[in-house]
Design an enzyme around this catalytic site. Structure first.
Site, short mmCIF file in Angstrom:
data_model
loop_
_atom_site.label_atom_id
_atom_site.label_comp_id
_atom_site.label_asym_id
_atom_site.label_seq_id
_atom_site.Cartn_x
_atom_site.Cartn_y
_atom_site.Cartn_z
N LYS A 1 0.84 -1.20 0.00
CA LYS A 1 0.00 0.00 0.00
C LYS A 1 0.88 1.25 0.00
CE LYS A 1 -0.38 0.05 5.05
NZ LYS A 1 -1.28 0.12 6.22
N ARG B 1 -9.88 0.54 16.12
CA ARG B 1 -9.79 1.35 14.91
C ARG B 1 -10.83 0.82 13.92
NH1 ARG B 1 -3.90 1.80 12.22
NH2 ARG B 1 -4.54 -0.25 11.49
N TYR C 1 17.97 29.15 8.21
CA TYR C 1 16.87 29.94 8.78
C TYR C 1 16.93 29.95 10.31
CZ TYR C 1 14.66 30.02 4.17
OH TYR C 1 14.38 30.24 2.85
N MET D 1 13.61 24.12 1.92
CA MET D 1 12.76 23.43 0.97
C MET D 1 13.56 22.58 -0.01
SD MET D 1 9.86 24.87 -1.69
CE MET D 1 8.64 25.16 -0.42
#
Length: 368
Positions: free
Chosen positions: A35, A131, A256, A304
């Site tokens: 999956k 679940r 940053y 990024m």
């Protein structure tokens, strides 16, 4: 020259890990869970690498199954979450899929539909995960209803999912095991319980079928590794190169927010890989990286398209030097994705499935 970031996929390692799962449970059949695009590795290439080994594959949805069928994959495919609306039963029938039922409406839909041939069906029991699935008492009633419709349902199995099979403390796992063992014995029902950690660590959970997932891709899901999990081989190597080098004086920051500051005159390598590629922005300073097969660490926040690593003690390293973010370096050094995940306060599943489409997958074919 194209951007140097690539995800190398070792299909022979995938086959090795599948065979390990299979051999740990010689009295079980082993469905290969592919999956989420085979956990980010590419569902079709992985299915093709496994189709001569695995008696069945497992995915989450009709859409994932249809991609495999369109690619010519003919082995049985199990829908782990079953159908999402009754109209999908026509596709289940046409594509020759197996399905899970975990809700009342799915049962009613299955019993109201007339397939061309009976659909292999696995009945999901909530043994404690809370679940998906039916409580055990309700599951017994539904079991007999499904058994009474042999023109619609075939090869009925019980299945459940463990919440803590990866943990060192076995109490809750054992509680779930007792629930499912008692129900299986009462109904005389074949059973599928073992996920990756149970396949690796709990032989008593090995049933008629096991369904390993993340272990197939070389990640160790156990809280404490055992001999079996240490034999896993990484399937994905995320590799790039240094594209720039910066020389910093003591006290100068990187990236940053200036989170990392040089404690000495430092060399910083800029690597073509960032959160826009799927590398986790939460990686802390000190997250391990291999440069030319040697361990170093991230220095500064992930951007990024780039991240930065400390290469101060690597004078031979410069622009063009090879970088492995996880996986296997050319010199054979391994960097476990599980170790990287811990530094990102996450799990390997999120790193693997998070690698974005702009990162090319390059496949090393399995040996015949």
């Amino acid at each position: 020259m194209s951007r140097p970031l690539v995800a190398d996929i070792d299909l022979e390692a995938l086959r090795h890990n599948y065979c390990l799962a299979r051999d740990l449970a010689p009295n079980s059949q082993t469905v290969a869970v592919i999956k989420a695009d085979a956990y980010g590795h590419g569902a079709v290439p992985c299915a093709r690498a496994l189709e001569d080994l695995a008696p069945a594959l497992a995915v989450a949805s009709i859409e994932e199954a249809a991609v495999l069928r369109d690619a010519g994959i003919s082995v049985p495919i199990l829908l782990l979450e079953g159908i999402f609306e009754p109209e999908e039963l026509e596709q289940v029938d046409r594509l020759g899929l197996w399905m899970t039922v975990h809700s009342e409406w799915q049962v009613e839909a299955a019993l109201s539909f007339q397939p061309r041939k009976p659909i292999p069906t696995w009945l999901k029991v909530d043994s404690g995960m809370h679940r998906l699935g039916f409580p055990p008492a309700r599951a017994e009633t539904i079991w007999w209803r499904l058994q009474a419709a042999p023109d619609k349902v075939a090869n009925l199995h019980l299945m459940s999912h463990f919440a803590t099979a990866d943990a060192l403390q076995p109490a809750y796992f054992q509680q779930q095991m007792r629930t499912m063992t008692q129900l299986s014995e009462h109904l005389g029902a074949p059973i599928c319980l073992a996920n990756s950690p149970a396949t690796l660590a709990w032989p008593e959970a090995h049933g008629s079928w096991n369904r390993p997932g993340v272990m197939l891709y070389g990640s160790d899901p156990l809280e404490a590794a055992n001999d079996a999990s240490r034999a896993l081989k990484p399937v994905m190597t995320l590799r790039s190169r240094i594209i720039a080098v910066q020389e910093l004086a003591t006290g100068e920051p990187v990236g940053y927010g200036g989170r990392w500051k040089a404690r000495r005159p430092s060399r910083i390598g800029v690597v073509a890989c960032g959160y826009g590629d799927g590398y986790d922005r939460h990686a802390i300073d000190g997250t391990p990286v291999l440069v030319e097969g040697q361990r170093t660490a991230i220095a500064g926040k992930v951007s990024m398209d780039m991240l930065t690593v400390d290469i101060t003690d690597m004078p031979e390293v410069g622009i063009g030097s090879s970088v492995v973010l996880w996986g296997k370096a050319d010199n054979g050094t391994l960097l476990s994705i599980d170790e990287v995940a811990r530094h990102c306060d996450t799990i390997s599943y999120t790193l693997l499935t998070g690698i974005l489409p702009r990162v090319p997958r390059r496949y090393q074919e399995a040996r015949a």
